[in-house]
Design a protein around this motif. Structure first.
Motif, short mmCIF file in Angstrom:
data_model
loop_
_atom_site.label_atom_id
_atom_site.label_comp_id
_atom_site.label_asym_id
_atom_site.label_seq_id
_atom_site.Cartn_x
_atom_site.Cartn_y
_atom_site.Cartn_z
N PRO A 59 11.11 -7.48 -1.83
CA PRO A 59 10.22 -8.17 -2.78
C PRO A 59 10.47 -9.67 -2.78
O PRO A 59 11.55 -10.15 -2.40
N ALA A 60 9.46 -10.41 -3.20
CA ALA A 60 9.62 -11.86 -3.35
C ALA A 60 10.53 -12.16 -4.54
O ALA A 60 10.85 -11.29 -5.35
N ARG A 61 10.95 -13.42 -4.65
CA ARG A 61 11.91 -13.79 -5.71
C ARG A 61 11.34 -13.56 -7.10
O ARG A 61 12.05 -13.16 -8.02
N ASP A 62 10.06 -13.84 -7.27
CA ASP A 62 9.46 -13.70 -8.59
C ASP A 62 8.80 -12.35 -8.80
O ASP A 62 8.08 -12.15 -9.78
N ALA A 63 9.04 -11.39 -7.89
CA ALA A 63 8.41 -10.06 -8.00
C ALA A 63 9.39 -9.06 -8.60
O ALA A 63 10.61 -9.27 -8.61
N ASP A 64 8.84 -7.99 -9.10
CA ASP A 64 9.65 -6.92 -9.66
C ASP A 64 10.36 -6.18 -8.52
O ASP A 64 9.70 -5.68 -7.60
N PRO A 65 11.67 -6.08 -8.54
CA PRO A 65 12.37 -5.38 -7.45
C PRO A 65 11.93 -3.93 -7.29
O PRO A 65 11.97 -3.39 -6.18
N ALA A 66 11.53 -3.31 -8.38
CA ALA A 66 11.11 -1.90 -8.30
C ALA A 66 9.81 -1.74 -7.52
O ALA A 66 9.51 -0.64 -7.03
N PHE A 71 5.76 0.03 -2.62
CA PHE A 71 5.07 -0.47 -1.44
C PHE A 71 5.64 0.14 -0.16
O PHE A 71 4.93 0.31 0.83
N ALA A 72 6.92 0.48 -0.16
CA ALA A 72 7.49 1.17 1.01
C ALA A 72 6.82 2.53 1.20
O ALA A 72 6.52 2.93 2.34
N GLN A 73 6.56 3.23 0.10
CA GLN A 73 5.86 4.50 0.19
C GLN A 73 4.44 4.31 0.74
O GLN A 73 3.97 5.09 1.57
N ALA A 74 3.79 3.25 0.26
CA ALA A 74 2.42 2.99 0.71
C ALA A 74 2.39 2.60 2.18
O ALA A 74 1.55 3.09 2.95
N TYR A 75 3.29 1.74 2.61
CA TYR A 75 3.30 1.33 4.02
C TYR A 75 3.70 2.48 4.94
O TYR A 75 3.31 2.51 6.11
N GLY A 76 4.46 3.43 4.43
CA GLY A 76 4.77 4.61 5.23
C GLY A 76 3.53 5.41 5.57
O GLY A 76 3.44 6.01 6.65
N ARG A 77 2.55 5.43 4.66
CA ARG A 77 1.29 6.12 4.93
C ARG A 77 0.36 5.28 5.79
O ARG A 77 -0.44 5.82 6.56
N VAL A 78 0.46 3.97 5.66
CA VAL A 78 -0.44 3.08 6.41
C VAL A 78 -0.03 2.97 7.88
O VAL A 78 -0.85 2.67 8.74
N ALA A 79 1.23 3.25 8.19
CA ALA A 79 1.76 2.99 9.54
C ALA A 79 1.00 3.73 10.62
O ALA A 79 0.91 3.25 11.76
N THR A 80 0.47 4.89 10.33
CA THR A 80 -0.23 5.67 11.35
C THR A 80 -1.74 5.53 11.26
O THR A 80 -2.47 6.34 11.85
N GLN A 81 -2.21 4.53 10.55
CA GLN A 81 -3.64 4.28 10.47
C GLN A 81 -4.12 3.50 11.69
O GLN A 81 -3.34 2.90 12.43
N VAL A 82 -5.45 3.49 11.87
CA VAL A 82 -6.04 2.92 13.09
C VAL A 82 -5.73 1.44 13.22
O VAL A 82 -5.43 0.94 14.31
N ALA A 83 -5.78 0.69 12.11
CA ALA A 83 -5.58 -0.76 12.19
C ALA A 83 -4.19 -1.10 12.72
O ALA A 83 -4.02 -1.99 13.56
#
Length: 218
Positions: A59-66, A71-83
């Motif tokens: 996370p960025a410095r001013d973002a919530d660490p949680a 977002f890690a969960q979301a990017y895990g699903r996005v990794a196998t997408q066409v884009a």
């Protein structure tokens, strides 16, 4: 005609001998056949190799660490997408369709990390595909970091695997023997039921007594 009658007698002899075999022979035959088939398949098939790379959400410095975990969960699903796969196919050296079949991702509910695994018959290609998808996913996360306030960074690159990830011939033989023994057990369960049903149909039903018989007995 003589040849046909001889063949009929041979089949009848085989069936008669099969009926005299002990029940455990069916289990042994099934396990042996399954073990041979499974072991043979394990010997002739080309082994698979799996390589895994890891990226971590930061996370960025001013973002919530949680937020990094979500977002890690979301990017895990996005990794196998066409884009992402279309961007990774250049670095991997294979078409996006091959990446779609070969790449899998996994995430942890406790750590903001994404594991990218690739499987191939070639160990070097498995590592190249895993690293290419991880790099493409990191770039996509960087492009969206202005709104998500989360970036992905490489945690561990995939290395060339030295041992296959597919089941060895011995394990394939054990699985085949177990399956064959199970089928043999099912055959044993079915056979007595058919015998009982056949004996029930052959049972004679006594005929009702006639009036003349009743008078004769009195």
């Amino acid at each position: 005609m003589p040849a046909a009658s001889a063949a009929g007698r041979t089949r009848a002899t085989v069936r008669a001998r099969a009926r005299t075999l002990p029940p455990w022979s069916v289990l042994a035959a099934g396990a042996l056949a399954g073990g041979l088939l499974g072991g043979g398949y394990g010997l002739v098939r080309t082994p698979d190799y799996t390589a895994t790379s890891y990226v971590v959400a930061v996370p960025a410095r001013d973002a919530d660490p949680a937020s990094a975990l979500g977002f890690a969960q979301a990017y895990g699903r996005v990794a196998t997408q066409v884009a992402v796969l279309a961007d990774a196919q250049v670095g991997a050296g294979v078409p996006a369709a091959t990446l779609k079949r070969s790449v899998r991702t996994a995430t942890s509910p406790d750590a903001p990390m994404v594991a990218v695994s690739a499987t191939s018959h070639r160990p070097d290609l498995a590592a190249d595909m895993a690293n290419a998808v991880s790099e493409a996913l990191t770039r996509h996360a960087g492009n969206a970091s202005g709104s998500t306030h989360v970036t992905l960074r490489s945690f561990a690159r995939a290395t060339r695997p030295t041992e296959p990830s597919s089941a060895p011939a011995g394990l394939a033989g054990l699985v085949g023997a177990s399956a064959g023994g199970l089928l043999g057990g099912l055959a044993l369960l079915v056979r007595p039921r058919r015998a009982a049903a056949g004996s029930g149909r052959a049972a004679a039903v006594p005929a009702p007594a006639t009036a003349a018989d009743v008078r004769g007995q009195s």
